[in-house]
Structures are given as C-alpha cells and as structure tokens.
Write a protein that holds these residues in place. Structure first.
Motif, PDB file in Angstrom:
ATOM      1  N   THR A  99      51.421  31.957 135.631  1.00  0.00           N
ATOM      2  CA  THR A  99      50.213  31.888 135.232  1.00  0.00           C
ATOM      3  C   THR A  99      49.821  33.260 134.511  1.00  0.00           C
ATOM      4  OG1 THR A  99      49.341  29.877 136.599  1.00  0.00           O
ATOM      5  CG2 THR A  99      47.795  31.365 135.364  1.00  0.00           C
ATOM      6  N   MET A 100      49.796  32.962 133.308  1.00  0.00           N
ATOM      7  CA  MET A 100      49.215  34.123 132.862  1.00  0.00           C
ATOM      8  C   MET A 100      47.787  34.977 131.995  1.00  0.00           C
ATOM      9  SD  MET A 100      50.882  35.236 128.585  1.00  0.00           S
ATOM     10  CE  MET A 100      50.689  36.510 127.922  1.00  0.00           C
ATOM     11  N   ALA A 101      47.766  33.779 131.279  1.00  0.00           N
ATOM     12  CA  ALA A 101      46.036  33.779 130.860  1.00  0.00           C
ATOM     13  C   ALA A 101      44.857  32.498 130.984  1.00  0.00           C
ATOM     14  CB  ALA A 101      45.665  34.436 129.828  1.00  0.00           C
ATOM     15  N   SER A 102      43.706  32.530 131.612  1.00  0.00           N
ATOM     16  CA  SER A 102      42.885  31.806 131.331  1.00  0.00           C
ATOM     17  C   SER A 102      41.686  31.482 130.066  1.00  0.00           C
ATOM     18  CB  SER A 102      41.990  32.019 132.376  1.00  0.00           C
ATOM     19  OG  SER A 102      42.048  31.922 133.637  1.00  0.00           O
ATOM     20  N   VAL A 103      41.304  30.498 129.670  1.00  0.00           N
ATOM     21  CA  VAL A 103      41.015  30.373 128.220  1.00  0.00           C
ATOM     22  C   VAL A 103      39.946  29.177 128.532  1.00  0.00           C
ATOM     23  CG1 VAL A 103      41.775  29.633 125.924  1.00  0.00           C
ATOM     24  CG2 VAL A 103      43.083  29.744 126.842  1.00  0.00           C
ATOM     25  N   LYS A 104      38.380  30.320 128.156  1.00  0.00           N
ATOM     26  CA  LYS A 104      37.165  29.232 127.761  1.00  0.00           C
ATOM     27  C   LYS A 104      36.304  29.879 127.029  1.00  0.00           C
ATOM     28  CE  LYS A 104      36.765  31.599 132.657  1.00  0.00           C
ATOM     29  NZ  LYS A 104      36.077  31.716 133.591  1.00  0.00           N
ATOM     30  N   GLN A 105      35.456  28.265 126.669  1.00  0.00           N
ATOM     31  CA  GLN A 105      35.003  28.315 125.450  1.00  0.00           C
ATOM     32  C   GLN A 105      33.478  28.881 125.861  1.00  0.00           C
ATOM     33  OE1 GLN A 105      33.211  25.767 121.901  1.00  0.00           O
ATOM     34  NE2 GLN A 105      34.535  24.063 123.382  1.00  0.00           N
ATOM     35  N   TYR A 106      32.328  29.621 124.951  1.00  0.00           N
ATOM     36  CA  TYR A 106      31.148  29.871 125.725  1.00  0.00           C
ATOM     37  C   TYR A 106      30.650  30.168 124.135  1.00  0.00           C
ATOM     38  CZ  TYR A 106      32.742  33.103 129.775  1.00  0.00           C
ATOM     39  OH  TYR A 106      32.969  33.276 130.606  1.00  0.00           O
ATOM     40  N   LYS A 107      29.264  29.612 124.514  1.00  0.00           N
ATOM     41  CA  LYS A 107      28.276  29.399 123.361  1.00  0.00           C
ATOM     42  C   LYS A 107      26.865  30.660 123.180  1.00  0.00           C
ATOM     43  CE  LYS A 107      24.836  26.298 124.468  1.00  0.00           C
ATOM     44  NZ  LYS A 107      24.193  24.784 125.171  1.00  0.00           N
ATOM     45  N   GLY A 108      26.290  30.857 122.027  1.00  0.00           N
ATOM     46  CA  GLY A 108      25.527  31.717 122.233  1.00  0.00           C
ATOM     47  C   GLY A 108      25.399  32.132 121.011  1.00  0.00           C
ATOM     48  N   CYS A 109      23.855  32.717 120.308  1.00  0.00           N
ATOM     49  CA  CYS A 109      23.403  33.809 120.363  1.00  0.00           C
ATOM     50  C   CYS A 109      24.171  32.680 118.070  1.00  0.00           C
ATOM     51  CB  CYS A 109      24.572  35.041 119.508  1.00  0.00           C
ATOM     52  SG  CYS A 109      24.397  36.380 120.337  1.00  0.00           S
ATOM     53  N   ASN A 110      23.870  31.396 117.869  1.00  0.00           N
ATOM     54  CA  ASN A 110      24.120  30.135 117.277  1.00  0.00           C
ATOM     55  C   ASN A 110      25.984  30.094 116.808  1.00  0.00           C
ATOM     56  OD1 ASN A 110      21.352  29.667 117.436  1.00  0.00           O
ATOM     57  ND2 ASN A 110      21.399  31.537 115.870  1.00  0.00           N
ATOM     58  N   LYS A 111      26.299  30.792 117.911  1.00  0.00           N
ATOM     59  CA  LYS A 111      27.947  30.795 117.687  1.00  0.00           C
ATOM     60  C   LYS A 111      28.706  30.286 118.466  1.00  0.00           C
ATOM     61  CE  LYS A 111      28.253  34.331 114.146  1.00  0.00           C
ATOM     62  NZ  LYS A 111      29.010  35.799 113.740  1.00  0.00           N
ATOM     63  N   ASN A 112      29.778  29.659 118.394  1.00  0.00           N
ATOM     64  CA  ASN A 112      31.105  28.884 119.533  1.00  0.00           C
ATOM     65  C   ASN A 112      31.750  30.686 119.692  1.00  0.00           C
ATOM     66  OD1 ASN A 112      30.688  26.306 118.954  1.00  0.00           O
ATOM     67  ND2 ASN A 112      30.156  26.358 120.828  1.00  0.00           N
ATOM     68  N   TYR A 113      32.197  30.969 120.756  1.00  0.00           N
ATOM     69  CA  TYR A 113      33.561  31.930 120.742  1.00  0.00           C
ATOM     70  C   TYR A 113      34.401  31.020 122.124  1.00  0.00           C
ATOM     71  CZ  TYR A 113      29.735  34.917 119.638  1.00  0.00           C
ATOM     72  OH  TYR A 113      28.566  35.978 118.442  1.00  0.00           O
ATOM     73  N   ALA A 114      35.448  31.871 121.760  1.00  0.00           N
ATOM     74  CA  ALA A 114      36.983  31.852 122.491  1.00  0.00           C
ATOM     75  C   ALA A 114      36.946  32.801 123.182  1.00  0.00           C
ATOM     76  CB  ALA A 114      38.130  30.833 122.140  1.00  0.00           C
TER      77      ALA A 114
END
Length: 145
Positions: free
Chosen positions: A51-66
């Motif tokens: 297992t190398m990495a985790s990926v998540k999605q966030y929201k905030g400041c009127n945007k989506n982030y990976a």
C-alpha cells in the motif's frame, strides 16, 4: 510516593494517549484555504504489492480538493517516488492536477476546483502529471454530488 511509583503512574497515564493517536494521519489544509471537510470515501492504491497512498476528497472555501498521503511504510522502504492528485468531474474531466512540488512528497493537495455544483471524485496516482499513464497505480474515491 516513591520516585519509581511516580514514574510508573505517569507512564500508565501516558499510554492511553499514545495508543489513541497511533497511526492516525492528520491532513494539513490546502494552500489558501484553512478549513476543509472530507467528503466521501478514502481510497488507497498499492505499488509493487505494498500500500503506497491514500486519496481523499475535501470541500471548503467554495472548492473541491483532492488530497494524497504517501504512507509511512512505503516511505520507509522506498527511496524515490512521484505522485499526483486531482479532482475529477463527470467521472473523467480532470479539473486541477497537482503533483508533488518536491521529490518524494509525503502529501499533495490539488489546487482546488470550483466544482461544488458538479458530481466529483478525487483521484491520485503514482507517477507524473498531467494524467496517469497506462499502468500507473491509481485510486479514485466515490463520486459525491
């Protein structure tokens, strides 16, 4: 109370604190946005059977982030890697690719996409941008609308 008893008591009190936080990766926040909330699932990908990495999605400041986090176990056993993260809309439209700004990044935040009104997911991969090459290990979170 003897010195030894005081040390033992202090150690016993400290153990639950250490156990409660062990292994928890706390994400920072993306540049220009001090408050984000995770939306959807966490996805992981492996490279070479590890297992190398985790990926998540966030929201905030009127945007989506990976957000992509390279696991400590992978970092301990490898000397070099490249990773990227992006928000996808419409299941395939790449919105805001960000790749590690330094060699062997521990975490990568995408730049932020003005996609709160769209269905989106986060995608991360081992490799360089602007998109994954065939055969690159990739992970996508669930789609959030």
């Amino acid at each position: 109370m003897s010195s030894i008893a005081k040390i033992a008591a202090a150690a016993a009190l400290a153990v639950p604190v250490l156990v409660g936080t062990a292994g928890t990766a706390q994400a920072s926040t993306p540049a220009g946005c001090s408050s984000v909330t995770q939306i959807g699932s966490t996805a992981t990908f492996s490279s070479g059977g590890q297992t190398m990495a985790s990926v998540k999605q966030y929201k905030g400041c009127n945007k989506n982030y990976a957000y992509l986090y390279v696991w400590q176990g992978y970092r301990n056993t490898h000397s070099s890697w490249d990773v990227c993260a992006t928000v996808l809309s419409n299941s395939h439209d790449i919105e805001d690719v960000s790749c590690g700004a330094t060699q062997n990044p521990v975490e990568v935040w995408s730049f932020g996409a003005a996609t709160l009104s769209k269905c989106t997911q986060a995608m991360g991969w081992k490799g360089e941008g602007p998109f994954p090459d065939p055969g690159d290990p990739v992970a996508k979170t669930d789609t959030r609308c």
